[in-house]
Write a protein that holds these residues in place. Structure first.
Motif, PDB file in Angstrom:
ATOM      1  N   ASP A   1       0.138  14.405   0.177  1.00 16.85           N
ATOM      2  CA  ASP A   1       1.691  13.735   0.669  1.00 16.85           C
ATOM      3  C   ASP A   1       2.420  14.628   0.905  1.00 16.85           C
ATOM      4  O   ASP A   1       4.053  14.093   0.917  1.00 16.85           O
ATOM      5  CB  ASP A   1       1.826  12.734  -0.965  1.00 16.85           C
ATOM      6  CG  ASP A   1       0.831  10.860  -0.866  1.00 16.85           C
ATOM      7  OD1 ASP A   1       0.472  11.003  -0.047  1.00 16.85           O
ATOM      8  OD2 ASP A   1      -0.143  11.116  -1.918  1.00 16.85           O
TER       9      ASP A   1
ATOM     10  N   THR B   1       5.153   3.836  -9.424  1.00 14.88           N
ATOM     11  CA  THR B   1       3.597   2.371  -9.192  1.00 14.88           C
ATOM     12  C   THR B   1       2.667   2.180  -9.021  1.00 14.88           C
ATOM     13  O   THR B   1       1.284   1.436  -9.487  1.00 14.88           O
ATOM     14  CB  THR B   1       4.134   1.810  -7.752  1.00 14.88           C
ATOM     15  OG1 THR B   1       5.147   1.460  -7.417  1.00 14.88           O
ATOM     16  CG2 THR B   1       3.473   0.432  -7.363  1.00 14.88           C
TER      17      THR B   1
ATOM     18  N   PHE C   1       0.709   4.697  -7.672  1.00 17.28           N
ATOM     19  CA  PHE C   1      -0.738   5.472  -6.210  1.00 17.28           C
ATOM     20  C   PHE C   1      -0.951   6.490  -6.861  1.00 17.28           C
ATOM     21  O   PHE C   1       0.008   7.416  -7.243  1.00 17.28           O
ATOM     22  CB  PHE C   1       0.277   5.506  -5.191  1.00 17.28           C
ATOM     23  CG  PHE C   1       0.417   3.966  -4.579  1.00 17.28           C
ATOM     24  CD1 PHE C   1      -1.038   3.206  -3.846  1.00 17.28           C
ATOM     25  CD2 PHE C   1       2.153   3.645  -4.557  1.00 17.28           C
ATOM     26  CE1 PHE C   1      -0.229   2.013  -3.337  1.00 17.28           C
ATOM     27  CE2 PHE C   1       1.869   2.350  -4.174  1.00 17.28           C
ATOM     28  CZ  PHE C   1       0.720   1.881  -4.145  1.00 17.28           C
TER      29      PHE C   1
ATOM     30  N   ARG D   1       0.903  -1.197  -0.233  1.00 15.69           N
ATOM     31  CA  ARG D   1      -0.225   0.160  -0.099  1.00 15.69           C
ATOM     32  C   ARG D   1       0.688   1.123   0.085  1.00 15.69           C
ATOM     33  O   ARG D   1       1.871   0.949   0.981  1.00 15.69           O
ATOM     34  CB  ARG D   1      -1.086   0.271   0.779  1.00 15.69           C
ATOM     35  CG  ARG D   1      -1.928  -1.062   1.208  1.00 15.69           C
ATOM     36  CD  ARG D   1      -2.906  -1.105   1.808  1.00 15.69           C
ATOM     37  NE  ARG D   1      -4.014  -2.128   2.679  1.00 15.69           N
ATOM     38  CZ  ARG D   1      -4.998  -2.297   3.418  1.00 15.69           C
ATOM     39  NH1 ARG D   1      -5.124  -1.186   4.532  1.00 15.69           N
ATOM     40  NH2 ARG D   1      -5.857  -3.386   2.529  1.00 15.69           N
ATOM     41  N   LYS D   2       0.119   2.363  -0.201  1.00 15.38           N
ATOM     42  CA  LYS D   2       0.408   3.758  -0.353  1.00 15.38           C
ATOM     43  C   LYS D   2       1.373   3.573   0.986  1.00 15.38           C
ATOM     44  O   LYS D   2       2.496   4.528   1.083  1.00 15.38           O
ATOM     45  CB  LYS D   2       0.316   4.877  -0.743  1.00 15.38           C
ATOM     46  CG  LYS D   2       1.195   6.036  -1.710  1.00 15.38           C
ATOM     47  CD  LYS D   2       0.210   7.058  -1.859  1.00 15.38           C
ATOM     48  CE  LYS D   2      -1.110   7.916  -0.721  1.00 15.38           C
ATOM     49  NZ  LYS D   2      -1.736   8.686  -1.434  1.00 15.38           N
TER      50      LYS D   2
ATOM     51  N   ILE E   1      -1.386   9.910  -6.546  1.00 16.95           N
ATOM     52  CA  ILE E   1      -0.560  11.470  -5.563  1.00 16.95           C
ATOM     53  C   ILE E   1      -1.168  12.910  -5.181  1.00 16.95           C
ATOM     54  O   ILE E   1      -2.025  13.223  -5.963  1.00 16.95           O
ATOM     55  CB  ILE E   1       1.431  11.681  -5.875  1.00 16.95           C
ATOM     56  CG1 ILE E   1       1.566  10.621  -6.400  1.00 16.95           C
ATOM     57  CG2 ILE E   1       1.898  12.762  -5.323  1.00 16.95           C
ATOM     58  CD1 ILE E   1       2.499   9.732  -5.313  1.00 16.95           C
TER      59      ILE E   1
ATOM     60  N   TYR F   1       5.167   2.949   1.373  1.00 14.14           N
ATOM     61  CA  TYR F   1       5.919   4.801   0.379  1.00 14.14           C
ATOM     62  C   TYR F   1       6.365   5.516   2.039  1.00 14.14           C
ATOM     63  O   TYR F   1       6.845   5.708   1.744  1.00 14.14           O
ATOM     64  CB  TYR F   1       5.577   4.422  -0.577  1.00 14.14           C
ATOM     65  CG  TYR F   1       6.110   3.626  -1.756  1.00 14.14           C
ATOM     66  CD1 TYR F   1       7.610   2.967  -2.334  1.00 14.14           C
ATOM     67  CD2 TYR F   1       5.179   2.175  -1.703  1.00 14.14           C
ATOM     68  CE1 TYR F   1       7.442   2.119  -3.366  1.00 14.14           C
ATOM     69  CE2 TYR F   1       5.467   1.414  -2.394  1.00 14.14           C
ATOM     70  CZ  TYR F   1       6.536   0.863  -3.196  1.00 14.14           C
ATOM     71  OH  TYR F   1       6.918   0.174  -3.689  1.00 14.14           O
ATOM     72  N   THR F   2       4.832   5.835   1.619  1.00 17.33           N
ATOM     73  CA  THR F   2       5.057   7.043   2.585  1.00 17.33           C
ATOM     74  C   THR F   2       5.858   7.046   4.163  1.00 17.33           C
ATOM     75  O   THR F   2       6.390   8.064   4.519  1.00 17.33           O
ATOM     76  CB  THR F   2       3.556   7.744   2.738  1.00 17.33           C
ATOM     77  OG1 THR F   2       3.201   6.410   3.612  1.00 17.33           O
ATOM     78  CG2 THR F   2       2.895   8.129   1.252  1.00 17.33           C
TER      79      THR F   2
ATOM     80  N   MET G   1       7.312   5.552  -5.866  1.00 21.52           N
ATOM     81  CA  MET G   1       5.396   5.612  -5.696  1.00 21.52           C
ATOM     82  C   MET G   1       4.324   6.233  -6.808  1.00 21.52           C
ATOM     83  O   MET G   1       3.699   5.226  -6.710  1.00 21.52           O
ATOM     84  CB  MET G   1       5.239   6.469  -3.908  1.00 21.52           C
ATOM     85  CG  MET G   1       4.133   6.690  -3.265  1.00 21.52           C
ATOM     86  SD  MET G   1       3.861   7.207  -1.966  1.00 21.52           S
ATOM     87  CE  MET G   1       4.307   9.213  -2.973  1.00 21.52           C
ATOM     88  N   ARG G   2       5.143   7.382  -7.000  1.00 26.82           N
ATOM     89  CA  ARG G   2       4.235   7.976  -8.054  1.00 26.82           C
ATOM     90  C   ARG G   2       4.641   6.869  -9.765  1.00 26.82           C
ATOM     91  O   ARG G   2       3.374   6.547 -10.034  1.00 26.82           O
ATOM     92  CB  ARG G   2       5.302   9.079  -8.554  1.00 26.82           C
ATOM     93  CG  ARG G   2       3.857   9.431  -9.296  1.00 26.82           C
ATOM     94  CD  ARG G   2       5.032  11.590  -9.736  1.00 26.82           C
ATOM     95  NE  ARG G   2       5.756  10.550 -10.087  1.00 26.82           N
ATOM     96  CZ  ARG G   2       7.439  12.440  -9.871  1.00 26.82           C
ATOM     97  NH1 ARG G   2       6.339  13.472  -9.417  1.00 26.82           N
ATOM     98  NH2 ARG G   2       8.300  12.624 -10.035  1.00 26.82           N
TER      99      ARG G   2
END
Length: 667
Positions: free
Chosen positions: A596, A588, A590, A558-559, A592, A562-563, A585-586
């Motif tokens: 974020d 992948t 998700f 899940r995002k 943004i 990464y965050t 993350m971008r």
């Protein structure tokens, strides 16, 4: 020839000395009581009363061969005679009649089955089937075959019988093949059903509408909607038309996978060819629209149904009410609820439960209690669901003692609290870290015979973990396995988080490995917890390594995974790594958001890393994400403190352009 062959095969398959199948069959009894004699039988009939129990079979055989079939059926003496037969005696009689007097075997078989409700054994069914086939009595044969495929374990005999028919020159017709295909369908073996149809086609027998309908239903029930629609097209191309059942199954299957608009199209297609959808079909569609959040379309369909004089059932009404509640349209839901309950029509507890549950979840316990009172005014009895919702409502507003008092209301209505009741209360005590009350409820469950579920134990573990009673958490996990209760991923995630917070990362990863040993697939939440644990309490390099391993293994994350890492690197000042992770993350896929970017920029500014913060701000603008007032204020303050007048002016101009009025102190 066919009968003798079948008897030989039957003896081989069902001989008590040779086959465990026969020996495992329990003795079957008559389901109906015998009828006492209403009239005296003639001397000929009475003279055959068996005097010796060991000679019963031979005596009955002699009686059956001597007396006219009509007399056998109508004779009260026959009823008295046959009512004492055991399953093994019936098998012996049918076997001998099949060879010596085959015209009587069907009379005897039907008399026992139809008049006495006798459940014949496999050997007897097998013999009679062959007799019927040999005599071309196809209608009766189909009835027997249908019973064979509908009874568990008889499918193999039915298949063997159709093979015998073909070998002996008695070709099964389309109805016979349909019966066999239905047997496969009932077992969920659609490949077998298709094989039967292919065999039928190879014999030059064309499928009929029943064949297609059965296959369409079968594919829908196994989730293969694509194949079901291919069959629909094939049916139409051959001049067949779907019936109400086929359309209903297709509509239901489409609703289950969320294709409700396509299902509605089928409804209108039904009507265009003269078929009339019933209340069940409409209810399925209404429920489907409500599940996908399209409550207005559900209401429109509900009105459409009412105009056609189709009386809505509680299923349709409940679906709309639940849909309105799930959409947060509580005012509309209450208006609709009142319109239903204020009529003269009878209403059930389900409608009340839906509204009470929604009020309880919103913390509107006063409205929930008001509806509870109306239940009795309507002459309806509350259910355990009613009480569970009220208990949840009181727990939500932290009135735990009041919530607990509702246990007595449950017992006053002659019910027992359920596992959900106790687990709801225990979860509330867990939030309050009141371990003693949780244990007290667990003991009460045991006394009242209410078995805890894996959720109950997970709630207990959560409560203990808050007090860092880690050893007791592990003991509870072990107790679950000893009690035959399987923990789920949430149980393990709770424990892993507990040990991460206790900075015992070694035990946390040990529990992760234990999940795999118990065939439990770790979830994205599991890895979020572990990554967060490494970031906060462990080594950030280990967290990076874990992410790389998971990415290599194509594990879905899940995002937040990464965050969490991005924030940790920002705090540490590793801006290059934070930027790299942000780009990953971008890429992948998700979504943004400004939040974020704001989280990263805020952390960088707090550490005085203004240049890096500006870089992330430019990335955000380049991505087409408009900054909000808060993030602009952070950047303005950072630029002002850093003495960067040029960037400060650019920020103020951007804010004015975006309609975000800057603080007058900077103007």
């Amino acid at each position: 020839m066919l009968v003798r062959h079948s008897l030989a095969k039957c003896n081989l398959l069902f001989s008590p000395g040779k086959s465990p199948i026969f020996s495992s069959l329990s003795s079957l009894k008559f389901c109906k009581t015998s009828v006492s004699a209403a009239r005296a039988e003639d001397d000929t009939v009475n003279s055959y009363h068996p005097s010796n129990l060991e000679d019963t079979v031979s005596q009955i055989l002699a009686y059956l061969k001597r007396v006219h079939p009509k007399t056998i059926v109508e004779s009260c003496y026959s009823r008295d005679l046959f009512s004492s037969l055991s399953i093994s005696q019936v098998d012996q009689i049918i076997e001998k009649l099949g060879v010596e007097k085959s015209e009587l075997v069907v009379v005897f078989f039907n008399l026992l089955r139809n008049d006495y409700g006798f459940c014949h054994s496999r050997p007897s069914v097998f013999v009679v089937s062959h007799v019927l086939a040999e005599r071309k009595r196809m209608k009766e044969l189909r009835t027997v075959l249908m019973q064979m495929v509908e009874q568990e374990g008889y499918m193999e005999e039915a298949l063997g019988f159709t093979n015998d028919m073909e070998r002996d020159g008695v070709g099964p017709d389309v109805v016979t093949y349909n019966i066999i295909a239905k047997g496969y369908h009932l077992l969920g073996l659609m490949s077998g059903a298709w094989e039967t149809i292919r065999k039928m086609l190879s014999k030059g027998i064309n499928p009929d509408s029943i064949t297609y309908t059965m296959l369409v239903c079968g594919y829908c029930q196994t989730g293969n909607i694509k194949e079901a629609f291919k069959l629909q097209e094939e049916m139409l191309s051959k001049g067949f038309q779907l019936n109400t059942v086929s359309y209903g199954v297709l509509i239901s299957s489409l609703c289950k996978i969320g294709q409700v608009s396509e299902a509605l199209r089928l409804l209108y297609e039904m009507e265009s060819i003269g078929l009339k959808p019933d209340i069940v079909t409409y209810s399925i569609l209404i429920h489907g629209f409500c599940r996908t959040g399209e409550v207005q379309r559900a209401i429109q369909l509900y009105k459409e149904m009412s105009l056609k004089k189709i009386i809505p059932n509680s299923y349709a009404q409940s679906a709309i009410l639940l849909g309105l509640c799930n959409k947060g349209m509580i005012s509309e839901a209450r208006t609709y609820f009142d319109s239903l309950t204020e009529r003269e029509f009878p209403v059930d507890i389900i409608l009340f439960n839906i509204m009470i549950n929604k009020y309880a979840k919103l913390g509107c316990i006063g409205e929930a209690i008001q509806l509870y009172t109306r239940i009795f005014e309507k002459g309806i009895s509350p259910s355990i669901v009613t009480f569970n919702s009220l208990i949840y409502g009181f727990c939500r507003i932290r009135k735990l003692e009041e919530a607990k008092r509702w246990l007595y209301h449950i017992e006053a209505h002659g019910m027992l609290p359920s596992v959900v009741t106790y687990t709801t209360l225990m979860n509330a005590y867990s939030v309050e870290e009141n371990i003693d009350s949780m244990i007290e409820l667990l003991l009460e469950m045991k006394i009242k015979g209410v078995e805890p579920s894996h959720i109950t134990y997970t709630v207990l573990i959560k409560g203990l973990s808050k007090r860092l009673r880690l050893q007791e958490c592990i003991q509870l996990l072990d107790h679950m396995y000893v009690s035959g209760i399987s923990p789920d991923q949430i149980t393990y995630n709770t424990l892993i988080q507990c040990f991460c917070k206790a900075q015992n990362l070694s035990k946390a990863f040990q529990l992760h490995d234990e999940m795999s040993l118990h065939n439990l697939q770790p979830t994205p939440v599991t890895y979020n917890v572990l990554i967060n644990g490494l970031c906060v309490y462990g080594d950030l390099k280990d967290a990076d390594r874990l992410l790389n391993i998971l990415q290599e293994r194509k594990v879905i994350l899940r995002k937040v995974a990464y965050t969490t890492l991005i924030k940790a690197h920002c705090v540490k000042g590793s801006t290059d790594k934070a930027k790299s992770l942000f780009c990953q993350m971008r890429e992948t896929g998700f979504e943004i958001s400004v939040r974020d970017y704001s989280a990263v920029i805020n952390r960088l500014c707090k550490r005085g890393l203004i240049i890096e913060a500006k870089e992330f701000f430019r990335m955000m603008i380049f991505d087409g994400i408009s900054p909000d007032k808060e993030i602009c204020a952070v950047m303005v303050e950072a630029s002002n403190q850093g003495g960067d007048i040029t960037f400060l002016c650019l920020m103020l101009c951007l804010m004015i352009k975006l309609g975000l009025l800057p603080d007058q102190s900077y103007c």
